[in-house]
Design a protein around this motif. Structure first.
Motif, PDB file in Angstrom:
ATOM      1  N   PHE A  44      52.498  27.899 -42.877  1.00 50.62           N
ATOM      2  CA  PHE A  44      53.044  27.550 -41.712  1.00 50.62           C
ATOM      3  C   PHE A  44      54.112  26.312 -41.962  1.00 50.62           C
ATOM      4  N   ASN A  45      55.368  26.799 -41.654  1.00 50.11           N
ATOM      5  CA  ASN A  45      56.487  26.007 -41.763  1.00 50.11           C
ATOM      6  C   ASN A  45      57.055  25.351 -40.541  1.00 50.11           C
ATOM      7  N   LEU A  46      57.672  24.080 -40.292  1.00 54.47           N
ATOM      8  CA  LEU A  46      58.447  23.908 -39.000  1.00 54.47           C
ATOM      9  C   LEU A  46      59.834  24.160 -39.707  1.00 54.47           C
ATOM     10  N   THR A  47      60.511  25.106 -38.875  1.00 50.32           N
ATOM     11  CA  THR A  47      61.822  25.793 -39.350  1.00 50.32           C
ATOM     12  C   THR A  47      62.775  25.756 -38.431  1.00 50.32           C
ATOM     13  N   TYR A  48      63.903  25.209 -38.232  1.00 44.64           N
ATOM     14  CA  TYR A  48      64.657  25.043 -37.284  1.00 44.64           C
ATOM     15  C   TYR A  48      65.813  26.522 -37.306  1.00 44.64           C
ATOM     16  N   VAL A  49      65.509  27.042 -36.473  1.00 43.39           N
ATOM     17  CA  VAL A  49      66.515  28.404 -36.132  1.00 43.39           C
ATOM     18  C   VAL A  49      66.888  28.548 -34.619  1.00 43.39           C
ATOM     19  N   ARG A  50      67.920  29.237 -34.599  1.00 41.35           N
ATOM     20  CA  ARG A  50      68.685  29.771 -33.350  1.00 41.35           C
ATOM     21  C   ARG A  50      68.465  30.971 -32.971  1.00 41.35           C
ATOM     22  N   ASN A  51      67.975  31.372 -31.904  1.00 40.54           N
ATOM     23  CA  ASN A  51      67.556  32.683 -31.365  1.00 40.54           C
ATOM     24  C   ASN A  51      68.753  33.103 -30.262  1.00 40.54           C
ATOM     25  N   TYR A  52      69.482  34.027 -30.588  1.00 43.89           N
ATOM     26  CA  TYR A  52      70.502  34.413 -29.555  1.00 43.89           C
ATOM     27  C   TYR A  52      69.898  35.456 -28.545  1.00 43.89           C
ATOM     28  N   GLY A  53      69.022  36.013 -29.199  1.00 48.82           N
ATOM     29  CA  GLY A  53      68.327  37.190 -28.268  1.00 48.82           C
ATOM     30  C   GLY A  53      66.903  36.768 -27.635  1.00 48.82           C
ATOM     31  N   ALA A  54      65.916  37.760 -27.429  1.00 48.74           N
ATOM     32  CA  ALA A  54      64.815  37.258 -26.747  1.00 48.74           C
ATOM     33  C   ALA A  54      63.715  37.400 -27.749  1.00 48.74           C
ATOM     34  N   ALA A  55      62.595  37.989 -27.524  1.00 44.33           N
ATOM     35  CA  ALA A  55      61.341  38.053 -28.238  1.00 44.33           C
ATOM     36  C   ALA A  55      61.838  38.747 -29.583  1.00 44.33           C
ATOM     37  N   PHE A  56      61.173  38.121 -30.719  1.00 43.08           N
ATOM     38  CA  PHE A  56      61.556  38.940 -32.080  1.00 43.08           C
ATOM     39  C   PHE A  56      63.135  38.900 -32.135  1.00 43.08           C
ATOM     40  N   SER A  57      63.844  38.181 -31.540  1.00 42.70           N
ATOM     41  CA  SER A  57      65.375  38.205 -31.556  1.00 42.70           C
ATOM     42  C   SER A  57      66.065  39.782 -31.147  1.00 42.70           C
ATOM     43  N   PHE A  58      65.188  40.060 -30.225  1.00 42.68           N
ATOM     44  CA  PHE A  58      65.775  41.342 -29.301  1.00 42.68           C
ATOM     45  C   PHE A  58      67.074  41.126 -28.947  1.00 42.68           C
ATOM     46  N   LEU A  59      68.063  41.974 -29.097  1.00 39.51           N
ATOM     47  CA  LEU A  59      69.416  42.015 -28.556  1.00 39.51           C
ATOM     48  C   LEU A  59      70.267  40.681 -28.923  1.00 39.51           C
ATOM     49  N   ALA A  60      69.840  40.140 -30.281  1.00 38.84           N
ATOM     50  CA  ALA A  60      70.641  38.884 -30.855  1.00 38.84           C
ATOM     51  C   ALA A  60      71.902  39.398 -31.340  1.00 38.84           C
ATOM     52  N   ASP A  61      71.884  40.434 -31.955  1.00 40.85           N
ATOM     53  CA  ASP A  61      73.192  40.898 -32.472  1.00 40.85           C
ATOM     54  C   ASP A  61      74.314  41.547 -31.474  1.00 40.85           C
ATOM     55  N   HIS A  62      74.152  41.507 -30.469  1.00 36.85           N
ATOM     56  CA  HIS A  62      75.259  41.968 -29.415  1.00 36.85           C
ATOM     57  C   HIS A  62      76.085  40.733 -29.154  1.00 36.85           C
ATOM     58  N   ASP A  63      77.343  41.152 -28.341  1.00 36.80           N
ATOM     59  CA  ASP A  63      78.629  40.132 -28.132  1.00 36.80           C
ATOM     60  C   ASP A  63      78.218  39.227 -27.096  1.00 36.80           C
ATOM     61  N   GLY A  64      77.172  38.702 -26.758  1.00 35.67           N
ATOM     62  CA  GLY A  64      77.084  37.631 -25.741  1.00 35.67           C
ATOM     63  C   GLY A  64      76.459  38.102 -24.336  1.00 35.67           C
ATOM     64  N   TRP A  65      76.734  39.140 -23.887  1.00 37.65           N
ATOM     65  CA  TRP A  65      76.199  39.507 -22.633  1.00 37.65           C
ATOM     66  C   TRP A  65      74.747  39.272 -22.372  1.00 37.65           C
ATOM     67  N   GLN A  66      74.095  39.247 -23.610  1.00 37.94           N
ATOM     68  CA  GLN A  66      72.625  39.294 -23.282  1.00 37.94           C
ATOM     69  C   GLN A  66      72.102  37.724 -22.984  1.00 37.94           C
ATOM     70  N   LYS A  67      72.849  36.979 -23.364  1.00 38.80           N
ATOM     71  CA  LYS A  67      72.590  35.541 -22.815  1.00 38.80           C
ATOM     72  C   LYS A  67      72.480  35.216 -21.258  1.00 38.80           C
ATOM     73  N   TYR A  68      73.486  35.942 -20.788  1.00 41.73           N
ATOM     74  CA  TYR A  68      73.405  35.836 -19.157  1.00 41.73           C
ATOM     75  C   TYR A  68      72.227  37.088 -18.496  1.00 41.73           C
ATOM     76  N   PHE A  69      72.205  38.048 -19.177  1.00 45.01           N
ATOM     77  CA  PHE A  69      71.023  38.879 -18.860  1.00 45.01           C
ATOM     78  C   PHE A  69      69.707  38.091 -18.907  1.00 45.01           C
ATOM     79  N   PHE A  70      69.482  37.324 -19.870  1.00 46.74           N
ATOM     80  CA  PHE A  70      68.309  36.716 -20.164  1.00 46.74           C
ATOM     81  C   PHE A  70      67.919  35.773 -18.965  1.00 46.74           C
ATOM     82  N   ILE A  71      69.222  35.087 -18.619  1.00 43.03           N
ATOM     83  CA  ILE A  71      69.285  33.793 -17.861  1.00 43.03           C
ATOM     84  C   ILE A  71      68.557  34.518 -16.632  1.00 43.03           C
TER      85      ILE A  71
END
Length: 162
Positions: A44-71
């Motif tokens: 176990f580590n404490l590791t700071y990462v940013r997730n632009y998608g959802a669970a398991f970085s689902f949809l993280a590699d898209h161009d930003g629309w997913q942020k509004y979708f998840f909100i």
């Protein structure tokens, strides 16, 4: 007229989940550089990462629309679950706790998306070279809530009407 308490009395649990998640994320962002990792246990580590998608970085590699979708998804699901809490009697403790934890987790991740544009994750479990996707307190609350719903379904199956 009899005053019956509803499941809304469990919203305090949502507030606790929400605040605990945002507090832990604040601590990580203030004390870690992006991708910085501190070993806590051999798995176990404490590791700071940013997730632009959802669970398991689902949809993280898209161009930003997913942020509004998840909100929007977090708001809609939370509103539905608040309605469920309002209709539930307070004695449905497992189900009400589950809904409250899911609401708190979903709204905390939503606030992260609105404020940062991504979700802060930091719990990093691994075995040798295999790493489980990094996650946060809100993710734990959502998963515990889902588990409580499953447990409630097994514990209290609805009787079918003939």
């Amino acid at each position: 007229m009899e005053n019956k308490k509803s499941g809304l009395s469990f919203l305090w649990l949502s507030a606790v989940a929400f605040c605990l998640d945002l507090l832990t994320k604040y601590i990580v962002v203030q004390n870690f550089e992006l991708y910085e990792s501190v070993n806590v246990l051999p798995v176990f580590n404490l590791t700071y990462v940013r997730n632009y998608g959802a669970a398991f970085s689902f949809l993280a590699d898209h161009d930003g629309w997913q942020k509004y979708f998840f909100i929007i998804l977090a708001v809609v699901i939370s509103a539905i679950l608040v309605c469920f809490l309002a209709k539930n009697p307070a004695n449905r403790k497992l189900q009400n706790s589950a809904y409250a934890l899911i609401i708190g987790g979903a709204l905390a991740n939503m606030v992260d998306r609105i404020y940062h544009g991504f979700v802060v994750d930091f719990f990093d479990f691994y075995w040798k070279t295999w790493h489980y996707p990094v996650f946060n307190v809100a993710d734990i609350m959502i998963c515990v809530g889902a588990g409580l719903l499953a447990l409630d379904a097994f514990k209290n199956p609805e009787k079918k009407k003939a």
